[in-house]
Design a protein around this motif. Structure first.
Motif, PDB file in Angstrom:
ATOM      1  N   ASN A 123       0.871  -1.194   0.000  1.00  0.00           N
ATOM      2  CA  ASN A 123       0.000   0.000   0.000  1.00  0.00           C
ATOM      3  C   ASN A 123       0.903   1.237   0.000  1.00  0.00           C
ATOM      4  N   PRO A 124       0.345   2.429  -0.110  1.00  0.00           N
ATOM      5  CA  PRO A 124       1.227   3.606  -0.227  1.00  0.00           C
ATOM      6  C   PRO A 124       2.197   3.786   0.938  1.00  0.00           C
ATOM      7  N   ILE A 125       1.802   3.374   2.144  1.00  0.00           N
ATOM      8  CA  ILE A 125       2.728   3.527   3.290  1.00  0.00           C
ATOM      9  C   ILE A 125       3.902   2.558   3.135  1.00  0.00           C
ATOM     10  N   THR A 126       3.589   1.296   2.829  1.00  0.00           N
ATOM     11  CA  THR A 126       4.682   0.319   2.711  1.00  0.00           C
ATOM     12  C   THR A 126       5.569   0.652   1.507  1.00  0.00           C
ATOM     13  N   ASP A 127       4.963   1.191   0.444  1.00  0.00           N
ATOM     14  CA  ASP A 127       5.765   1.581  -0.731  1.00  0.00           C
ATOM     15  C   ASP A 127       6.806   2.634  -0.364  1.00  0.00           C
ATOM     16  N   MET A 182       9.190  -2.014   8.472  1.00  0.00           N
ATOM     17  CA  MET A 182       7.857  -1.390   8.406  1.00  0.00           C
ATOM     18  C   MET A 182       7.134  -1.825   7.133  1.00  0.00           C
ATOM     19  N   ALA A 183       7.888  -1.942   6.053  1.00  0.00           N
ATOM     20  CA  ALA A 183       7.283  -2.342   4.772  1.00  0.00           C
ATOM     21  C   ALA A 183       6.796  -3.787   4.830  1.00  0.00           C
ATOM     22  N   PHE A 184       7.668  -4.716   5.209  1.00  0.00           N
ATOM     23  CA  PHE A 184       7.246  -6.134   5.091  1.00  0.00           C
ATOM     24  C   PHE A 184       6.375  -6.585   6.250  1.00  0.00           C
ATOM     25  N   ASN A 185       6.450  -5.876   7.381  1.00  0.00           N
ATOM     26  CA  ASN A 185       5.573  -6.245   8.502  1.00  0.00           C
ATOM     27  C   ASN A 185       4.105  -6.052   8.118  1.00  0.00           C
ATOM     28  N   ASN A 186       3.880  -5.234   7.117  1.00  0.00           N
ATOM     29  CA  ASN A 186       2.515  -4.890   6.728  1.00  0.00           C
ATOM     30  C   ASN A 186       2.152  -5.322   5.309  1.00  0.00           C
ATOM     31  N   ALA A 187       3.134  -5.386   4.405  1.00  0.00           N
ATOM     32  CA  ALA A 187       2.851  -5.852   3.038  1.00  0.00           C
ATOM     33  C   ALA A 187       3.237  -7.317   2.867  1.00  0.00           C
ATOM     34  N   SER A 188       3.851  -7.889   3.882  1.00  0.00           N
ATOM     35  CA  SER A 188       4.364  -9.260   3.871  1.00  0.00           C
ATOM     36  C   SER A 188       5.449  -9.441   2.805  1.00  0.00           C
ATOM     37  N   LEU A 189       5.747 -10.692   2.462  1.00  0.00           N
ATOM     38  CA  LEU A 189       6.939 -10.990   1.666  1.00  0.00           C
ATOM     39  C   LEU A 189       6.574 -11.740   0.394  1.00  0.00           C
ATOM     40  N   GLY A 190       7.406 -12.686  -0.009  1.00  0.00           N
ATOM     41  CA  GLY A 190       7.156 -13.415  -1.251  1.00  0.00           C
ATOM     42  C   GLY A 190       7.935 -14.708  -1.286  1.00  0.00           C
TER      43      GLY A 190
END
Ligand SMILES: [Fe+2]
Length: 382
Positions: free
Chosen positions: A208-212, A251-259
């Protein structure tokens, strides 16, 4: 699409912030800490130094130094037994990802009961964990600030991904002065782990825009500081920038997760007991090559954040530039070339791929894959 943003309530960072953190710990009113760390930090006297600083705040502590690299179920159980024997009312984790993950397992079971494997998956616990204060010494897994806890099941040879809002630490501490002692190899591996967090979060289906914003800033800071942090570990500016960068990636992956990089790296780590960051670094360009057909535009942004000149590039050329830049950085910090060098065996690929497809981290990879495709990515990384 709705989204929930998870981060510890309080996060203290910057050169020499440890004393400020100690005052914050005192203000919570805790009485006795279980300090969860590894044998190396205990032997080097770092755990003793933390214990002394707590004593200066009139807080008792006992040290559990049994968090191994890739912490196991047994490590969690031994730490939990010590916590109960010593009647501790909070947990301090000291180290990189392994002590933090081990401490999360201990703190979660302390209040929820049961066995750590009961919590494999997403939000399986019902109660907040025992309060956890995470003092970080690497940059970084970002485990000091995430809701991810990875525990190895040595019997099944798999890493369990416990993704649970209740394992989020209460307070995270990132003092770069505690990071200058990290050897070159660990600096490189943990830095490449952070880069992987940022890139996987940026191309994730849950971005999302925050994780981006967090991911792109993290990628830029890592590309500008990791080489120097590896070259001269005593460079406090590079160390501090890496501490901030890994936190942003967290902060990014805690909320957008990984792959798939993490889904696959967990299997290599669990199977061969290999360092997490190195597995990620080796797999990262191969998974992004697989992803490029569905997220070339996003990978072009990654190339730009890594400092590549992408003027006039098509999205496909931009994605290739990202992959080249990732390879260049990995080479500069002396990451091994492929999985063969790490001791992986071609004959193990089918079971590694089958387990990777069960790992929760793969759910947000931008391109879906079947068993045959995951096997092919593993082979390409040999
Ligand atoms: Fe990671």
């Amino acid at each position: 699409m709705s989204s929930t943003f998870f981060i510890p309530a309080v996060n203290i960072m910057g050169i020499d912030c440890l004393d400020e953190a100690m005052v914050a710990i005192r203000n919570y009113g805790f009485r006795k800490a279980l300090i969860v760390t590894d044998a190396g930090l205990a032997k080097a006297g770092v755990a003793g130094m933390i214990s002394e600083k707590l004593a200066m705040q009139d807080i008792d502590s006992v040290i559990f130094d049994g968090a191994k690299p890739n912490p196991s179920i047994d490590n969690v159980e031994k730490g939990l037994a010590q916590l109960q024997r010593s009647a501790c009312d909070f947990v301090v984790s000291l180290g990189g990802g392994s002590p933090h993950d081990c401490a999360k397992g201990i703190a979660l079971c302390a209040t929820n009961g049961g066995h750590i494997s009961d919590y494999e998956g997403v939000d399986r616990s019902t109660k907040p964990q025992l309060p956890l204060i995470a003092i970080n010494t690497t940059a970084g897994t970002a485990s000091e600030m995430t809701r991810f806890c990875i525990i190895t099941d040595e019997q099944r040879h798999v890493k369990m991904a416990i993704v649970d809002r209740n394992v989020t630490p209460l307070l995270s501490v990132n003092d770069p002065a505690l990071m200058v002692a990290m050897p070159k190899g660990l600096t490189a591996a943990t830095g490449m782990d952070a880069l992987t967090h940022a890139i996987e979060a940026y191309v994730s289906t849950a971005a999302n825009p925050i994780t981006d914003a967090c991911a792109l800033k993290a990628i830029t800071m890592i590309s500008q500081n990791l080489r120097q942090a590896v070259h001269d570990g005593s460079d406090l500016v590079a160390r501090e920038n890496m501490a901030y960068a890994q936190f942003l990636a967290g902060m990014a992956f805690n909320n957008a997760s990984l792959g798939f990089v993490h889904a696959m790296a967990h299997q290599l780590g669990g199977f061969y007991d290999l360092p997490h960051g190195v597995c990620n670094a080796v797999l990262l360009p191969h998974v992004q090559s697989f992803n490029a057909m569905v997220c070339a535009g996003r990978l072009t942004d990654v190339a730009h954040a890594l400092g590549a000149d992408i003027r006039g590039f098509s999205p496909e050329e931009g994605a290739q530039a990202a992959i080249s830049a990732i390879r260049g950085l990995a080479r500069d910090v002396e990451i091994p070339n492929g999985l063969r060098e790490l001791g992986a065996k071609l004959t193990d690929i089918p079971v590694l791929a089958a387990n990777a497809l069960k790992d929760a981290c793969g759910l947000t990879n931008p391109r879906t894959a079947d068993q045959r495709q995951i096997e092919e990515i593993f082979r390409s990384a040999f």
